[in-house]
Design a protein around this motif. Structure first.
Motif, PDB file in Angstrom:
ATOM      1  N   ALA A 130      40.068  37.201  38.817  1.00  0.00           N
ATOM      2  CA  ALA A 130      40.051  37.128  40.278  1.00  0.00           C
ATOM      3  C   ALA A 130      41.286  36.373  40.766  1.00  0.00           C
ATOM      4  O   ALA A 130      41.744  35.426  40.116  1.00  0.00           O
ATOM      5  CB  ALA A 130      38.788  36.419  40.760  1.00  0.00           C
ATOM      6  N   PRO A 131      41.873  36.794  41.883  1.00  0.00           N
ATOM      7  CA  PRO A 131      43.054  36.096  42.404  1.00  0.00           C
ATOM      8  C   PRO A 131      42.755  34.625  42.681  1.00  0.00           C
ATOM      9  O   PRO A 131      41.748  34.283  43.293  1.00  0.00           O
ATOM     10  CB  PRO A 131      43.366  36.862  43.703  1.00  0.00           C
ATOM     11  N   THR A 171      47.130  44.035  45.851  1.00  0.00           N
ATOM     12  CA  THR A 171      46.996  44.715  44.564  1.00  0.00           C
ATOM     13  C   THR A 171      47.890  44.093  43.496  1.00  0.00           C
ATOM     14  O   THR A 171      48.453  44.802  42.663  1.00  0.00           O
ATOM     15  CB  THR A 171      47.331  46.206  44.723  1.00  0.00           C
ATOM     16  N   LEU A 172      48.051  42.788  43.521  1.00  0.00           N
ATOM     17  CA  LEU A 172      48.829  42.119  42.486  1.00  0.00           C
ATOM     18  C   LEU A 172      48.049  42.138  41.179  1.00  0.00           C
ATOM     19  O   LEU A 172      46.905  41.661  41.118  1.00  0.00           O
ATOM     20  CB  LEU A 172      49.141  40.685  42.899  1.00  0.00           C
ATOM     21  N   VAL A 204      43.811  45.486  38.402  1.00  0.00           N
ATOM     22  CA  VAL A 204      44.474  45.489  39.701  1.00  0.00           C
ATOM     23  C   VAL A 204      43.409  45.450  40.791  1.00  0.00           C
ATOM     24  O   VAL A 204      42.557  46.343  40.847  1.00  0.00           O
ATOM     25  CB  VAL A 204      45.349  46.740  39.883  1.00  0.00           C
ATOM     26  N   PRO A 205      43.378  44.433  41.635  1.00  0.00           N
ATOM     27  CA  PRO A 205      42.427  44.435  42.754  1.00  0.00           C
ATOM     28  C   PRO A 205      42.663  45.641  43.653  1.00  0.00           C
ATOM     29  O   PRO A 205      43.799  45.932  44.031  1.00  0.00           O
ATOM     30  CB  PRO A 205      42.730  43.119  43.481  1.00  0.00           C
ATOM     31  N   THR A 231      49.016  35.633  36.473  1.00  0.00           N
ATOM     32  CA  THR A 231      49.996  36.600  35.979  1.00  0.00           C
ATOM     33  C   THR A 231      51.277  36.547  36.791  1.00  0.00           C
ATOM     34  O   THR A 231      52.387  36.589  36.247  1.00  0.00           O
ATOM     35  CB  THR A 231      49.392  38.013  36.033  1.00  0.00           C
ATOM     36  N   GLN A 232      51.148  36.443  38.114  1.00  0.00           N
ATOM     37  CA  GLN A 232      52.334  36.423  38.964  1.00  0.00           C
ATOM     38  C   GLN A 232      53.140  35.144  38.759  1.00  0.00           C
ATOM     39  O   GLN A 232      54.371  35.177  38.737  1.00  0.00           O
ATOM     40  CB  GLN A 232      51.930  36.554  40.439  1.00  0.00           C
ATOM     41  N   LYS A 233      52.445  33.993  38.603  1.00  0.00           N
ATOM     42  CA  LYS A 233      53.169  32.739  38.409  1.00  0.00           C
ATOM     43  C   LYS A 233      53.917  32.732  37.086  1.00  0.00           C
ATOM     44  O   LYS A 233      55.040  32.242  36.990  1.00  0.00           O
ATOM     45  CB  LYS A 233      52.197  31.562  38.479  1.00  0.00           C
TER      46      LYS A 233
END
Length: 423
Positions: free
Chosen positions: A289-290, A72-73, A103-104, A297-299
């Motif tokens: 999509a991841p 859910t990242l 959010v997935p 976003t996380q990077k």
């Protein structure tokens, strides 16, 4: 039950890790925080602050690990109709919306939306895929009303609620309320009952604001019932059970919306809107999509955190090292003078360290698109590719704390052609 009804397949290891990270993200930070308060009460300030830092670090690490485990990242929504409509509604309501996230749902398949700190809103993709535009607009209006200053929750965060509960118990103890049962009852009421009571009132107010913003009470009621169905929750709770919940039952919320807007609803136009909206959904861009974007976003968030920590290290640790040398060689006047670096020259070592750290980043960034392009069968090095930043907007804007929406590779010939076209 979840496996039979929804087809979910959790392994025993995943369930154990989920419970472990949940405890580490909630109970352990609370215990560390309360220990820090007790340490501060014993006049040991430094140890108390260390307990607070430990609580923050455990919370941060455990929450990130739980998100990664659940899949859910959050992914920032930087393009698309939903983002444009969200910012349009926010401008109409006077809310300074900063970002919209998707959010997935992961294996949990949870249909939910929530307002986050920093004036941001997040939707699960499970909700967006199964609700019509009109229903999503109600959910969006509900969350924007939460962010609105006129109806924003004024309650304290959970950690402060525990502090407030212990403070109240300490105040009433001298008045004969020394019974452990009574004291724990007061703590339980302050921590659970009263916050839930105010939360339910805010939810009803947010429902009213969303209906007023969208002008579509039918879609609001439909969205509430669909949320209960998607999450396999009952439409109605008993009066006693609802007193311990943060949200009223969907049936009560729908009844409140119907009472407030019955005079503006018309059956013929409402049925027509429902028939049109039933097959109309927001189409999510593939970039949420991841793994779709190199600069996800996380990077970007990790890059910003690393840059901030590197800057703090350069600005704090280097002067601290010189101060230690000055103290260690205090007896030698020459070495003492050199280690202190009096005047403006004292600032040069941190600046040099920061520049070295910044220059070490481009090679790492360049390797990211090269690896992803190789997976897609594109050999950027063979045709002289260089790393470039790009964004799907005519005018510059900030995407997730970064001016680049994403990065990619472009040949020198393509850059020359684009430059010539601009001239």
């Amino acid at each position: 039950m979840q496996e039979k009804l929804r087809g979910l397949k959790w392994t025993r290891r995943e369930l154990v890790l989920q419970v472990f990270f949940s405890v580490c993200a909630a109970l352990i930070p609370l215990a560390l925080f309360l220990t820090g308060l007790q340490t501060l009460g014993s006049a040991d300030f430094q140890k108390g602050m260390l307990w607070f830092v430990a609580a923050f670090v455990v919370r941060l690490v455990a929450a990130g690990a739980l998100q990664k485990l659940m899949g859910t990242l959050p992914q920032s929504l930087t393009t698309g109709d939903l983002r444009d409509h969200a910012f349009g509604m926010a401008q109409h309501l006077g809310v300074k919306l900063q970002q919209v996230y998707v959010v997935p749902a992961g294996k949990g398949q949870m249909a939910n939306a929530f307002a986050r700190t920093g004036n941001t809103i997040a939707f699960t993709d499970f909700l967006l895929q199964r609700m019509s535009r009109a229903e999503v607009n109600y959910v969006l209006g509900h969350e924007l009303t939460h962010l609105n200053s006129s109806t924003r929750e004024k309650s304290l965060p959970p950690g402060c609620q525990h502090v407030r509960a212990f403070f109240v118990v300490g105040m009433v103890a001298p008045f004969g309320m020394e019974s452990p049962v009574l004291r724990y009852g007061i703590i339980l009421a302050i921590v659970t009952f009263f916050p839930a009571f105010w939360s339910r009132r805010f939810e009803v107010a947010a429902d009213a604001g969303a209906v007023q913003l969208t002008g579509d009470p039918r879609s609001a009621i439909s969205a509430l019932f669909k949320l209960s169905s998607l999450n396999m929750m009952p439409l109605h709770w008993s009066n006693w059970s609802e007193k311990w919940l943060t949200h009223p039952s969907s049936l009560r919320r729908a009844q409140a919306i119907a009472r407030q807007s019955w005079h503006t609803a018309r059956a013929d136009s409402g049925d027509r809107r429902a028939s049109i909206a039933r097959n109309d959904h927001y189409i999510l861009p593939t970039t949420v999509a991841p793994g779709a974007k190199i600069l996800s976003t996380q990077k970007k968030l990790k890059s910003s955190v690393r840059a901030t920590l590197a800057m703090l290290e350069a600005m704090i640790l280097v002067p601290a090292a010189f101060a230690w040398l000055a103290r260690y060689y205090a007896k030698d006047p020459v070495l003492h003078e050199l280690s202190t670096w009096r005047g403006p020259s004292r600032r040069l070592p941190p600046i040099w360290c920061w520049q070295i750290l910044r220059r070490s980043r481009p090679p790492r960034i360049n390797r990211c698109p090269q690896r992803q392009l190789l997976k897609e069968g594109v050999e950027a090095d063979a045709w002289g590719g260089v790393t470039v930043g790009f964004a799907p907007a005519a005018s510059p804007r900030i995407y997730e704390l970064n001016a680049n929406w994403d990065i990619g590779a472009c040949s020198s010939a393509q850059i020359a052609s684009v430059t010539a076209a601009k001239k």
